[in-house]
Design an enzyme around this catalytic site. Structure first.
Site, PDB file in Angstrom:
ATOM      1  N   ASP A 181       0.902  -1.137   0.000  1.00 14.13           N
ATOM      2  CA  ASP A 181       0.000   0.000   0.000  1.00 14.13           C
ATOM      3  C   ASP A 181       0.942   1.187   0.000  1.00 14.13           C
ATOM      4  OD1 ASP A 181      -1.491   2.281   0.967  1.00 14.13           O
ATOM      5  OD2 ASP A 181      -3.112   0.861   1.361  1.00 14.13           O
ATOM      6  N   HIS A 182       1.067   1.857  -1.126  1.00  8.00           N
ATOM      7  CA  HIS A 182       2.175   2.819  -1.232  1.00  8.00           C
ATOM      8  C   HIS A 182       2.035   3.979  -0.243  1.00  8.00           C
ATOM      9  CE1 HIS A 182      -0.409   5.250  -3.932  1.00  8.00           C
ATOM     10  NE2 HIS A 182       0.415   6.240  -3.676  1.00  8.00           N
ATOM     11  N   HIS A 244      -5.821   2.863   1.078  1.00  5.90           N
ATOM     12  CA  HIS A 244      -4.960   3.952   1.552  1.00  5.90           C
ATOM     13  C   HIS A 244      -5.537   4.695   2.750  1.00  5.90           C
ATOM     14  CE1 HIS A 244      -2.939   3.076  -2.095  1.00  5.90           C
ATOM     15  NE2 HIS A 244      -3.644   3.833  -2.896  1.00  5.90           N
TER      16      HIS A 244
END
Ligand code: BG6
Length: 490
Positions: A181-182, A244
């Site tokens: 999950d950046h 996110h």
């Protein structure tokens, strides 16, 4: 640096993500001496490519996308010599055998211990097949470690996420799966724990005695871009909110009193999700606002509405904006609303977490009116990374009026690494702290599921908003009914 020798097996090596993010991240890690000394990368794709062409393409992607300018040909050369390419059809078992031969040959040439990191930079429809073939081919049976790095989306709803996880877990154990999950790779997000743990002043305030509400915003100016086929099936809820934004909520709400390792952080995050008050399908419309952009002007430029975007049906009822009110029913957060919103084609790109503190002064004779602004802790990811604390002072130049001042808690120290650098580095080191554990993913989908169903059954109105605004008015009302407003909407 004593990182273990690694073979980095990249599925989707000719794809967009590899070019924009993965190669530049690897290169910057290399320059910072954060790659293992013994490192081999094997790129896989559908197209036939020679090693030389592959290496030239990688080099070009560094020139196009690296945060550091690529000026030293010797360092690029040293970096790129570790790269090899093999054509692979995801469904062809013999291609995996060929790959195994190639990896073993390189391991022997370079005297690498057989540690293998499999990075799936491909569409989610291929995850299962690849994982199964890695196992069946023996690619994952070497003596060293194996890891699977996997991009989003992890499932489409609760059931499909569970199905996917079950399939993956036949080939990889949970502690071998690194779900990207950046947002968890963003440097400022990675500092949240330290902010709490190393500052007793902040730690002492991190609860419902002092915090009035928390606001998490991820607004973007872009529209659907060239991703109509993907986006129209997911919408803002699946694209941003389920992953996110709920991750940001977990990272904000965790309580970490002692020194903590990955296991502790993930355990605490799970506890937050478990305490999140579930929504009932019939009540979703009371706390979730759904929107879709119409034509408008974003930063001076006219743009079309969502349903006039190329590839989107005129009748699409997809959401491009979500605002929601969430409650965490535990000892620390009971009574503190968490407001979360995200949207495409908003007025500006801004990603931040705002902690609004209670205002006991308001009730005292010291300041019976509204002249005192609340204290705010602002964690900003975009447009700039920073943490500021807003306090009040007396302005001696203006008749001693009260005025807010901002204290910078984030002295800038050089250029920050990109999210992908942090994440790839952690995956190479086997540190799972900033990856989404299955429990988090499952609990997030479980929380979102009634919302998905309510949308499906049209129990929640789809409001429209003009492109270039802060979303539908109903999003402001969501806060106004509790006596609050979104901070920093101008
Ligand atoms: C991605 C979404 O995961 O995150 C995109 O699929 C979105 O739709 C992007 O634009 C936003 O990331 P960032 O880092 O620019 O806030």
């Amino acid at each position: 640096r004593n990182m273990e020798a690694t073979t980095f097996v990249l599925f989707g090596a000719t794809g967009d993500l590899a070019k924009r993010k993965i190669y530049p991240a690897l290169y910057n890690l290399f320059v910072d001496q954060k790659l293992p000394q013994s490192f081999s990368l094997i790129g896989l794709g559908r197209r036939e490519l020679s090693d030389a062409t592959f290496q030239a393409n990688v080099e070009q992607s560094l020139r196009d996308f690296s945060r550091r300018e690529v000026t030293d040909p010797a360092s690029v050369k040293a970096f790129i010599q570790a790269f090899r390419y093999s054509v692979l059809n995801i469904d062809h078992k013999e291609d995996y055998q060929k790959l195994l031969g190639m990896i073993e040959k390189r391991e022997e040439e370079l005297q690498l211990s057989p540690n293998r990191l499999f990075y799936l930079s491909v569409g989610p429809e291929f995850f299962e097949t690849i994982a199964a073939n890695i196992q069946a081919s023996g690619l994952g049976s070497a003596k060293g470690w194996k890891r699977l790095v996997i991009e989003k989306p992890f499932g489409h709803d609760l059931q499909s996420a569970r199905d996917l996880n079950e399939k993956l877990s036949k080939a990889f154990a949970e502690d071998e799966i690194f779900r990207i999950d950046h947002y968890l790779g963003k440097p400022i997000v990675q500092r949240l724990e330290a902010l709490q743990q190393t500052n007793p002043v902040i730690q002492a305030l991190w609860n419902n005695h002092y915090i009035a509400n928390v606001q998490i915003t991820a607004n973007e100016t872009v529209g659907v871009e060239e991703r109509a086929g993907y986006y129209d099936h997911v919408g803002a809820l699946r694209d941003m909110f389920q992953n996110h934004l709920l991750q940001l909520l977990m990272m904000t709400a965790i309580q970490l009193p002692q020194k903590s390792d990955a296991e502790k952080v993930r355990f605490k995050k799970k506890q937050v999700m478990e305490a999140l008050e579930p929504l009932q399908k019939q009540d979703v419309s009371l706390s979730v606002i759904r929107g879709q952009y119409k034509a408008g002007k974003v930063q001076g430029k006219p743009v079309v509405g969502y349903t006039s975007e190329p590839g989107i049906a005129e009748t699409s009822m997809n959401d491009t904006f979500i605002a929601a009110k969430l409650q965490i029913d535990d000892f620390f957060w009971r009574g503190v609303p968490f407001y979360i919103r995200t949207g495409k084609r908003m007025k500006e790109k801004s990603t931040r977490i705002v902690i609004e503190f209670k205002e006991p002064l308001k009730q005292t004779s010291l300041a019976p009116d509204d002249r005192i602004a609340p204290n705010l802790l602002v964690i900003e990811m975009s447009p700039n990374e920073g943490i500021t604390l807003q306090l009040n002072t007396k302005d001696s130049q203006h008749n001693g009026e009260f005025k807010p001042i901002q204290i910078d808690l984030h002295p800038s120290g050089g250029e920050l690494p990109e999210a992908y650098e942090n994440l790839i580095h952690d995956a190479l080191n086997g540190n799972p702290t900033f990856f989404a554990h299955w429990h988090e993913v499952e609990l997030s989908w479980a929380w979102v599921q009634p919302i998905l169903e309510a949308f499906e059954e049209k129990l929640v109105p789809l409001h429209s908003y003009a492109a270039g605004t802060y979303g539908p008015a109903e999003s402001d009302e969501l806060l106004a009914q509790d006596g609050y407003h979104w901070w920093f909407d101008s």
